[in-house]
Scaffold this active site. Structure first.
Site, PDB file in Angstrom:
ATOM      1  N   HIS A   1      -3.726  -5.641   1.265  1.00 46.25           N
ATOM      2  CA  HIS A   1      -3.411  -5.974   2.655  1.00 46.25           C
ATOM      3  C   HIS A   1      -3.867  -7.405   2.960  1.00 46.25           C
ATOM      4  O   HIS A   1      -4.829  -7.896   2.372  1.00 46.25           O
ATOM      5  CB  HIS A   1      -4.126  -5.024   3.609  1.00 46.25           C
ATOM      6  CG  HIS A   1      -3.637  -3.613   3.556  1.00 46.25           C
ATOM      7  ND1 HIS A   1      -2.436  -3.220   4.106  1.00 46.25           N
ATOM      8  CD2 HIS A   1      -4.194  -2.499   3.023  1.00 46.25           C
ATOM      9  CE1 HIS A   1      -2.283  -1.923   3.926  1.00 46.25           C
ATOM     10  NE2 HIS A   1      -3.318  -1.462   3.258  1.00 46.25           N
TER      11      HIS A   1
ATOM     12  N   CYS B  83       0.834  -1.202   0.000  1.00 44.87           N
ATOM     13  CA  CYS B  83       0.000   0.000   0.000  1.00 44.87           C
ATOM     14  C   CYS B  83       0.871   1.256   0.000  1.00 44.87           C
ATOM     15  O   CYS B  83       1.569   1.523  -0.967  1.00 44.87           O
ATOM     16  CB  CYS B  83      -0.980  -0.037   1.166  1.00 44.87           C
ATOM     17  SG  CYS B  83      -2.412   1.050   0.931  1.00 44.87           S
TER      18      CYS B  83
END
Length: 495
Positions: A436, A338
């Site tokens: 994630h 991310c």
């Protein structure tokens, strides 16, 4: 659906932050669920950068997602209707029912809280309509009486919703008698009466040694003691919500595959690394500010962050950019997740000031990609295949921004919807993606570690989390007066 007139509710508040409320709520939720009750967790307001994506397309605090798991139900935005995600030392992003509604400095947010109470109560009522009992978690402490005006996290909510309260004190940090008695002294009589008793948490040793402490607390407050809960070692298996837990992370042993993760100032979704920490053949080191990245690491992972450009500057201020480049030149592997993925590119631009003042920063240059921070925010669960190993992964995306460039031609992940995510350098030693939860996939984790010269242990991380929740529930059944807490919950008035 349960009759809402018969639904019970109880709220666990704490004498301070990090006294173990989240874990006790999770354990209590599992214990009550195993008794055959339909249980829901609820936290009116949370402050955390460790969030989870819900099935209804929003985000909530990671602790409430774990508590929902303990109840055997899918998490929803109503379990945590107000989430504050710190972006700086004085300001936070405000998420209401899973949707970003703006940002505010701490002082400004105090004035906005009153506007949110109606939303909080509506979400609470929705959960009450589908459960036999709702277990509510406070935030911070009700003794912060300087912040009582407009409070929606502790007594402000409990009073508005008429929920009875059990107060939790942490004996491990010391001063638990003073913290409980002091809370009693600071509260007005109406709020003292709402507290029906107290719990002592994180006790080490022979519990009988605290018998006199229990007597003193009861004598000064008139509150009933619902038990002394021991230090729960099983908690180490469960995702931590607050970054304060990372401050107590010990360096890895140096044995097996060596992985280093720099602790950025706005580190987010750091539970990504919990499955790695459980692997016996992995030495995971969370590197605090002021310390160099270890020179013997096999892999450096740049984690997610709530403020990518600001944390890129923070990373450089620690000298970690120099350490990372030295690691790469030695032949080491690098993975960005991310915000960490965004940092690995050539540049990051924030033209609209989404995460701070508008601007642009040069990236670390280890991937030939560039990122522009633009809305809307991506919040979705996803399934994918990691292209190098062919292993299936599942997780969630939670980010602003779009990343493009030549290295996107070598995506790290093939998503289930025929799209791709992430990038890989030409030599294959640098990878990044937005997904994630990668390492929660047991097959991928084992294959990834094998690529680093190690081997997976066959650990089922999901099963380990379930065992930990059951073990904690077992301990609470022995050490906590759960029948007494149910009786307190039955004092919740009919609607």
């Amino acid at each position: 659906m349960a009759d809402p007139r018969k639904t019970r509710a109880v709220m666990l508040q704490g004498t301070g932050s990090d006294v173990g409320k989240s874990l006790l709520v999770a354990g209590l939720c599992r214990a009550l669920t195993r008794r055959g009750l339909s249980v829901r967790p609820f936290k009116p307001q949370n402050m955390s950068n460790n969030a989870a994506v819900t099935a209804d397309g929003g985000e909530i605090g990671r602790a409430q997602a774990l508590q929902a798991r303990a109840c055997g139900v899918a998490p929803t935005v109503h379990m945590n209707p107000v989430l504050l995600k710190p972006q700086s030392d004085i300001g936070s992003q405000i998420v209401v029912r899973g949707v970003v509604v703006g940002t505010a400095k701490a002082a400004d947010y105090q004035a906005r809280k009153r506007e949110l109470l109606g939303t909080v109560l509506d979400s609470f009522d929705r959960l009450m309509a589908e459960a036999d009992i709702v277990v509510v978690e406070g935030a911070g402490s009700p003794a912060e009486v300087n912040l009582r005006a407009g409070d929606i996290a502790n007594m402000g909510f409990a009073t508005a919703a008429q929920v009875p309260v059990v107060l939790v004190g942490d004996i491990d940090r010391g001063g638990v008698i003073a913290s409980l008695v002091g809370t009693h002294a600071l509260l007005p009589q109406e709020e003292r009466d709402r507290i029906k008793g107290f719990l002592i948490n994180k006790f080490r040793g022979d519990v009988r040694l605290f018998d006199e402490g229990l007597r003193i607390i009861g004598a000064h407050t008139g509150w009933h003691g619902f038990g002394v809960v021991p230090w729960l070692a099983e908690a180490a298996t469960l995702p931590a919500e607050d970054a304060v837990a990372l401050d107590r992370t010990r360096p890895g042993s140096g044995e097996g595959v060596r992985i280093a993760v720099p602790m950025l100032s706005r580190i987010a979704n750091f539970d990504d690394f919990d499955p790695l920490a459980q692997e016996p053949g992995v030495s995971l080191t969370m590197v605090p500010p002021g310390r160099p990245l270890p020179g013997d690491a096999d892999l450096v992972i740049l984690p997610g962050t709530k403020a990518t450009i600001a944390d890129l500057a923070f990373l450089r201020a620690q000298g970690w950019d120099i350490d990372l480049l030295a690691h790469w030149r030695r032949g080491g592997r690098v993975l960005g997740i991310c915000g960490g993925y965004q940092m690995l590119g050539r540049s990051i631009a924030d033209p609209d000031g989404i995460e701070g003042p508008p601007g642009e920063a040069a990236g670390l240059g280890l991937l030939d990609v560039a990122t522009v921070l633009k809305g809307p925010k991506v919040l979705e669960e996803a399934r994918a295949t990691e292209r190098r190993t062919g292993a299936a992964v599942a997780g969630y995306e939670m980010h602003m921004g779009r990343t493009e460039g030549p290295d996107r031609a070598r995506p790290m992940l093939a998503l289930a919807n025929d799209a791709t995510d992430g990038a890989e350098s030409e030599d294959g030693r640098v990878q990044g993606c937005y997904l994630h939860g990668l390492f929660g996939a047991d097959g991928f984790r084992g294959a990834f570690l094998a690529g680093l010269g190690g081997a997976g242990s066959g650990l089922s991380y999901g099963a380990a989390v379930e065992r930990a929740l059951d073990a904690i529930a077992d301990r609470l059944e022995r050490e906590m007066d759960i029948d007494g807490i149910i009786a307190v919950a039955e004092q919740f008035p009919s609607r």
